[in-house]
Enzyme design. Sequence first.
Site, PDB file in Angstrom:
ATOM      1  N   ILE A  90      68.634  74.296 -13.968  1.00 39.51           N
ATOM      2  CA  ILE A  90      69.506  75.180 -14.738  1.00 39.51           C
ATOM      3  C   ILE A  90      68.972  76.608 -14.814  1.00 39.51           C
ATOM      4  O   ILE A  90      69.608  77.471 -15.403  1.00 39.51           O
ATOM      5  CB  ILE A  90      69.741  74.633 -16.167  1.00 39.51           C
ATOM      6  CG1 ILE A  90      68.410  74.461 -16.916  1.00 39.51           C
ATOM      7  CG2 ILE A  90      70.514  73.343 -16.123  1.00 39.51           C
ATOM      8  CD1 ILE A  90      68.584  74.070 -18.363  1.00 39.51           C
ATOM      9  N   GLY A 128      60.777  84.232 -11.645  1.00 37.19           N
ATOM     10  CA  GLY A 128      59.644  84.528 -10.778  1.00 37.19           C
ATOM     11  C   GLY A 128      58.441  83.648 -11.024  1.00 37.19           C
ATOM     12  O   GLY A 128      57.578  83.512 -10.168  1.00 37.19           O
ATOM     13  N   GLY A 136      58.614  80.304 -12.259  1.00 37.13           N
ATOM     14  CA  GLY A 136      58.863  78.871 -12.299  1.00 37.13           C
ATOM     15  C   GLY A 136      60.327  78.530 -12.429  1.00 37.13           C
ATOM     16  O   GLY A 136      61.208  79.328 -12.100  1.00 37.13           O
ATOM     17  N   ASP A 190      57.007  90.104 -26.568  1.00 32.99           N
ATOM     18  CA  ASP A 190      58.022  90.417 -25.551  1.00 32.99           C
ATOM     19  C   ASP A 190      59.419  90.139 -26.094  1.00 32.99           C
ATOM     20  O   ASP A 190      60.244  89.536 -25.429  1.00 32.99           O
ATOM     21  CB  ASP A 190      57.764  89.608 -24.281  1.00 32.99           C
ATOM     22  CG  ASP A 190      58.556  90.146 -23.087  1.00 32.99           C
ATOM     23  OD1 ASP A 190      58.909  91.332 -23.101  1.00 32.99           O
ATOM     24  OD2 ASP A 190      58.830  89.370 -22.158  1.00 32.99           O
TER      25      ASP A 190
END
Length: 742
Positions: free
Chosen positions: A17, A21, A23, A141
Amino acid sequence: MADTRLIQSRYRLLDLIGRGGMGEVWRARDESLGRQVAVKCLKPLGPQQDRSFTRVLRERFRREARVAASLQHRGVTVVHDFGESEGVLYLVMELLEGRNLSQLLEDNAQHPLPVPDVVDIAEQVADALGYTHQQGIVHRDLKPANIMRLADGTVKICDFGIARLGHDIGFTSRLTGTGIAMGTPHYMSPEQISGGEVDHRSDLYSLGCVLYEIATGVPPFDQDDAWAVLVGHRDTVPEPPRAHRAELPGFFDRVVLDLLAKKPDARPADAGDLRQRIAVGRTGGRPLLPTTGRVVLAPPVPVPHPAVGEPRLPGWTRGMTTGHKAAGAAPAAAEPADPSAGLTGSWTTGTRTAGIGTGPAAPEPPAVLAGRHSAGLNLARLGHWAEAGEVHRSVAAARERTLGPDHPDTLASRYEVGFTLSRTGHAAEALREFGRVAEGRERVLGPDHPETLAARQETAYVLGQLGRHFEAHQVYAVVLASRERTMGPDHPDTLRCRHNLAFNLSRLGRLEDSYRMAREVAAARTRLLGATHPDTLVTLYEVAYTLGQMDRWAEALQTYREVAAARAAVLGADHPDTLAARYETGISLGRLGRSAEALELYRALTEDRTRVSGPEDPETLRARHGLGVNLGRLARWEEALAEAREVCVLRERVLGPGHPDTLVSRREVAVGLGWLGRWAEALTHYRAVAEARERVLGPGHPDTLAARNDEAHCLEQLGRDAEAVELYRRVASLRARPGTGD
């Protein structure tokens, strides 16, 4: 991984789904509990990684996964399990039904979300952050793609722990070496940009950026290039959200502006404080007295509006490419994966989404290839050179299949492949790639087209990397003549070519010519760009270098000091270019016999490099090497030897035993031993350096011959005159051969 793969005899992977970059994300079934889950499989490290690094990675993963699994709050994605299966690290999370904020903006045709939804999202995220910050966890992040809104209205933050894991493992390479930590350009706090300490208040700043965007449809600093965005965060007061959307409530305007305060201390004390302010504003209730001694409801920030035509950010930030933002211009189907997210990359899904940051489904080429090309550019600008190379190689191959080898888009990707190769130490491969691009562009665009000339100029640069300076000079001269003819002498590309030509002239030993040309370029750039423009300072740095080569060290010292001071004012004291100028200032002091001053400079520089980049960063070790050299010049040989030994051990571990810097340190160890009269030990090191250089560079290379001379001198000191004479004769013979020597 195959669709029927069973992990740990429990989690059956059903369908892919999402892919990023770092995984993949799979919808899976937990066979033990009979429920559907999301399994995030991190991309395994390649065989080039050493065992100790892999061991550290696994331990870091387990530690951060435990942290993520310990978080129990309705606003945080639940992590059920984690582990390793056949070398692949995986996380098992709840499977979420919903859309992330980036997708919601795209679903809404990039228009802002309804005001009640914005306020509700703000309150729920503040509540979740309040909980995680109390646990001592900082996300690092936070961005629209990492915040999910489920079908029932619940808002969840995704990827706790993984962001920090990506930072610590090193997938968040510095932005052009600037010391910028984990983050995505449109949502980074000023302290992240400056490489400073990051705490919970950095998350609050990022949340302010997210709320600004979902409330107005644009990020607070909606510039066209990454550097302009970053400088905006660092230096520019944002416009109030209500300047974009008058219907926003006044309390929300004040909350967002407080979150976007440049100084962490000026932001809300914590996320709990923030949630209370939002709740009070939403309900119209009276605020509670602040418990921190700070004013909770700050007055609106006055915003000076620039005059017409006046740039809102420094001019030197123009011309660079922006990073990803939620409200980008690309259509929803063409959004590239976020290049700066490290392990928290965008995961392409439909409406069923794993408990991590998600992005829209990737379309078919050619539209998606343009997005991936952009992602590769951003990876490079963020310092992820190897990863950028992988992206560009993949895009180049796909474009060649669909568009043909000479299509401008294919050649653009090939150009970027060459660029990443040259920046990762693969100069010979880069030369071949740039050669192909230059020939293709000449066929398609013509010999004088700017893109053809750009490829030729990079060819010259790589020739210089390979030490083929005469060939580089010939290419630069041809490119410069074409640029002056077609663009004029003051065009930035013409000046860049002249700068490179000046640099190459110094490597050819034509120091007077190099100095004269560099001075001319510096004067032109000062006139056109200003005395403190980074390009001007780069050329002045080259002027200083050439002055040093000409033994005009007093002038070199003055110029390096001027460059260092200007860079500190323009780029910041911790910018790598500023630190590089300080390093060269130390070299000049040492050459002038002012070793005590050089020692103090290198001591301070080592502390700053350690703080900014870490104790084992190559530039930190370079500063420590300078410190050791000047200890020796002051006849403090025991201290100098100890410093040289430590640096040598670290360089061997970080760079490898045959790296030129490691060999320089090993020679410094030998020098210290010699001065202490321990010539037998010194001989072992001198000989090891000579043999390593001979293996890597060849027996006739000047550095190899210098090392053999060191070895012969050491033999003399040990009274082994016959061996020394024989070695001197061998060196003389090799130097006399054609093509050998300087």
